[in-house]
Design an enzyme around this catalytic site. Structure first.
Site, mmCIF file in Angstrom:
data_model
loop_
_atom_site.group_PDB
_atom_site.id
_atom_site.type_symbol
_atom_site.label_atom_id
_atom_site.label_comp_id
_atom_site.label_asym_id
_atom_site.label_seq_id
_atom_site.Cartn_x
_atom_site.Cartn_y
_atom_site.Cartn_z
ATOM 1 N N THR A 21 0.830 -1.219 0.000
ATOM 2 C CA THR A 21 0.000 0.000 0.000
ATOM 3 C C THR A 21 0.863 1.267 0.000
ATOM 4 O O THR A 21 0.340 2.371 -0.132
ATOM 5 C CB THR A 21 -0.933 0.048 1.236
ATOM 6 O OG1 THR A 21 -0.117 -0.078 2.403
ATOM 7 C CG2 THR A 21 -1.963 -1.064 1.220
ATOM 8 N N ASP A 24 6.735 3.244 -2.420
ATOM 9 C CA ASP A 24 7.793 2.596 -3.194
ATOM 10 C C ASP A 24 7.322 1.297 -3.823
ATOM 11 O O ASP A 24 7.639 0.993 -4.976
ATOM 12 C CB ASP A 24 9.017 2.316 -2.307
ATOM 13 C CG ASP A 24 9.699 3.603 -1.906
ATOM 14 O OD1 ASP A 24 9.182 4.681 -2.240
ATOM 15 O OD2 ASP A 24 10.763 3.536 -1.260
ATOM 16 N N ASP A 67 1.550 -10.179 7.547
ATOM 17 C CA ASP A 67 2.039 -9.094 8.397
ATOM 18 C C ASP A 67 3.477 -9.427 8.783
ATOM 19 O O ASP A 67 3.743 -10.565 9.220
ATOM 20 C CB ASP A 67 1.145 -9.048 9.654
ATOM 21 C CG ASP A 67 1.377 -7.821 10.501
ATOM 22 O OD1 ASP A 67 2.534 -7.366 10.574
ATOM 23 O OD2 ASP A 67 0.408 -7.334 11.107
ATOM 24 N N ALA A 90 7.701 -3.032 3.907
ATOM 25 C CA ALA A 90 6.786 -2.875 5.045
ATOM 26 C C ALA A 90 7.517 -2.145 6.166
ATOM 27 O O ALA A 90 8.592 -2.573 6.590
ATOM 28 C CB ALA A 90 6.327 -4.241 5.537
ATOM 29 N N ALA A 91 6.960 -1.047 6.620
ATOM 30 C CA ALA A 91 7.605 -0.282 7.700
ATOM 31 C C ALA A 91 6.662 0.798 8.196
ATOM 32 O O ALA A 91 5.799 1.260 7.454
ATOM 33 C CB ALA A 91 8.884 0.376 7.208
ATOM 34 N N THR A 136 17.686 3.375 4.699
ATOM 35 C CA THR A 136 17.333 4.796 4.531
ATOM 36 C C THR A 136 18.442 5.741 4.994
ATOM 37 O O THR A 136 19.208 5.425 5.914
ATOM 38 C CB THR A 136 16.055 5.110 5.345
ATOM 39 O OG1 THR A 136 15.918 6.532 5.478
ATOM 40 C CG2 THR A 136 16.139 4.557 6.760
ATOM 41 N N GLU A 138 17.997 8.170 6.755
ATOM 42 C CA GLU A 138 17.743 8.575 8.154
ATOM 43 C C GLU A 138 18.670 7.839 9.118
ATOM 44 O O GLU A 138 18.834 8.246 10.259
ATOM 45 C CB GLU A 138 16.290 8.313 8.540
ATOM 46 C CG GLU A 138 15.283 9.297 7.976
ATOM 47 C CD GLU A 138 15.395 10.711 8.528
ATOM 48 O OE1 GLU A 138 15.681 10.877 9.726
ATOM 49 O OE2 GLU A 138 15.204 11.649 7.736
ATOM 50 N N TYR A 164 12.685 5.856 14.353
ATOM 51 C CA TYR A 164 12.602 5.293 13.005
ATOM 52 C C TYR A 164 14.005 4.984 12.463
ATOM 53 O O TYR A 164 14.277 3.883 11.976
ATOM 54 C CB TYR A 164 11.880 6.290 12.078
ATOM 55 C CG TYR A 164 12.021 5.969 10.606
ATOM 56 C CD1 TYR A 164 11.361 4.875 10.051
ATOM 57 C CD2 TYR A 164 12.814 6.761 9.772
ATOM 58 C CE1 TYR A 164 11.495 4.572 8.706
ATOM 59 C CE2 TYR A 164 12.952 6.463 8.425
ATOM 60 C CZ TYR A 164 12.293 5.370 7.897
ATOM 61 O OH TYR A 164 12.440 5.076 6.556
ATOM 62 N N LYS A 168 15.545 1.293 11.600
ATOM 63 C CA LYS A 168 16.060 0.997 10.260
ATOM 64 C C LYS A 168 17.530 0.566 10.323
ATOM 65 O O LYS A 168 17.979 -0.255 9.515
ATOM 66 C CB LYS A 168 15.905 2.208 9.342
ATOM 67 C CG LYS A 168 14.513 2.371 8.756
ATOM 68 C CD LYS A 168 14.244 1.358 7.638
ATOM 69 C CE LYS A 168 12.919 1.594 6.948
ATOM 70 N NZ LYS A 168 12.613 0.587 5.921
ATOM 71 N N HIS A 194 12.803 10.224 -1.222
ATOM 72 C CA HIS A 194 12.289 10.128 -2.582
ATOM 73 C C HIS A 194 10.784 10.292 -2.512
ATOM 74 O O HIS A 194 10.108 9.699 -1.683
ATOM 75 C CB HIS A 194 12.714 8.823 -3.246
ATOM 76 C CG HIS A 194 12.598 7.638 -2.355
ATOM 77 N ND1 HIS A 194 13.443 7.420 -1.289
ATOM 78 C CD2 HIS A 194 11.704 6.630 -2.345
ATOM 79 C CE1 HIS A 194 13.077 6.318 -0.671
ATOM 80 N NE2 HIS A 194 12.027 5.816 -1.286
ATOM 81 N N ARG A 199 3.315 9.796 -2.726
ATOM 82 C CA ARG A 199 3.779 10.067 -1.367
ATOM 83 C C ARG A 199 2.590 10.345 -0.445
ATOM 84 O O ARG A 199 1.620 11.007 -0.853
ATOM 85 C CB ARG A 199 4.703 11.296 -1.424
ATOM 86 C CG ARG A 199 5.565 11.532 -0.202
ATOM 87 C CD ARG A 199 6.429 10.378 0.143
ATOM 88 N NE ARG A 199 7.691 10.757 0.763
ATOM 89 C CZ ARG A 199 8.359 9.945 1.577
ATOM 90 N NH1 ARG A 199 7.893 8.752 1.891
ATOM 91 N NH2 ARG A 199 9.524 10.317 2.062
#
Ligand code: GDP
Length: 341
Positions: A21, A24, A67, A90-91, A136, A138, A164, A168, A194, A199
């Site tokens: 959903t 990316d 899940d 998934a995140a 990522t 981040e 987050y 990651k 990105h 988005r």
């Protein structure tokens, strides 16, 4: 047998995407479909309201319920899809949300990666299923206010500045660990921000493009934002998924940074977006709202994608102005439809 020595699968290749959903997975699903793949998407929860969106926008995707918190459901999805390539998107991916929900962020964004890797191993597919982990920028985070002298690359030290980013970083290292421990084909793509028309509106770029479109049509009065000074290396998601796919086609699994190498502030994005609709005095529409400030801010992010340029031959095609234009014009279309409804 090391997976790097395995033969390419005969016939139609199959990909399984978790997080179908999200932005990316949506772009990548379209790319893989155009490349002739059978595409499977894992969707979370009973009666997920976003299932209808996936069925409408990506009608070719075979949907499987599962899940990443439930290892058995991931193993079942991998077997059902008979996946040659597994892309883990998934995140819980929003930095601001991760500060208010740190524990579930660690579960999904961190431990979810472990479950995906274990599912591949426990189904005995470590020689057959290649895994992509969505790492990522981040994770680099950096020290408050300090401008990195050069762009971050694949060997830059990690210094996450949010739950987050920390989750990651765990996912990144456990993915590398499975590669080293079990010889699995696991690649981590370290992607800088990105964006694009897919988005979510909780991210600053889409929040801005949507608000600017609606303000220009009189559907909204103002735009409430937090810090305008942070700088990001913003690229177009549609460009980045091409790089992701290329990483998964190599003989040896390795990690790659994808970035534009250019950095712009949130304010630059605001100015450019308002300019797209012919508004120069953007300050009269933008209000400061401290609720959008973070407990710790990542001040400057820009990446060095030289390895992806040289090894993958990957280059982004959409530049900063092109990205803003694309997002604002997409949101103008939506706003026009809203205005006549
Ligand atoms: P991030 O880089 O993954 O955190 O992506 P975001 O799009 O969520 O945020 C990018 C930058 O915009 C961060 O430095 C935020 O602090 C800043 N920002 C300023 N106002 C807002 C806002 O209203 N919403 C969001 N999401 N970010 C904001």
């Amino acid at each position: 047998m090391s997976v790097t020595k395995m033969m390419p699968p005969a016939g139609r290749r199959t990909a399984l995407l978790t997080g179908i959903t999200g932005q990316d997975a949506g772009h990548l699903a379209q790319h893989l479909h155009a490349e002739g793949y059978a595409v499977w998407g894992m969707i979370r929860g009973q009666n997920n309201p976003r299932r209808a969106e996936v069925e409408r926008d990506l009608p070719f995707v075979h949907i499987i319920e599962g899940d990443v918190l439930d290892l058995g459901s991931v193993a079942r999805a991998i077997n059902l899809a008979d996946a040659d390539e597994l892309y883990n998107f998934a995140a819980i991916s929003h930095v601001g949300y991760s500060f208010t929900h740190p524990s579930v962020t660690m579960d999904v964004t961190g431990k979810g990666v472990l479950n995906v890797l274990e599912a591949v191993r426990l189904t005995g597919r470590e020689d057959r299923t290649r895994v992509y982990q969505a790492s990522t920028s981040e994770m680099f985070g950096g020290v408050d206010g300090e401008m990195p002298r050069t762009g971050y690359n694949e060997s830059s030290p990690l210094h996450p500045r949010s739950p987050y980013g920390a989750a990651k970083a765990y996912g990144h290292w456990i993915a590398r660990n499975y590669r080293e421990s079990y010889g699995m084909f696991v690649v981590c793509g370290i992607l800088f921000n990105h964006e694009g028309e897919r988005r979510g509106t909780e991210f600053v770029t889409r929040k801005i493009s949507r608000a600017v479109a609606r303000i220009s049509l009189g559907l909204q009065e103002d735009l409430h934002l937090g810090a305008l000074w942070p700088r990001r290396d913003w690229g177009y998601a549609g460009d980045y998924v091409r790089g992701i796919h290329l990483m998964m086609q190599r003989d040896e699994p390795e990690d790659f940074v994808l970035a534009t190498g250019m950095t712009h502030s949130v304010q630059d994005f605001v100015e450019q977006a308002f300019a797209e609709v012919g508004i120069d005095d953007w300050r009269s529409y933008v209000a400061y709202d401290r609720t959008f400030e973070r407990a710790a801010e990542v001040g400057h992010l820009f990446g060095d994608a030289s390895k992806a340029h040289e090894v993958l031959g990957w280059r982004p095609e959409v530049d900063f102005k092109g990205l803003v234009r694309r997002m604002v014009s997409h949101d103008l279309e939506l706003a026009r439809a809203e205005a006549v409804a």
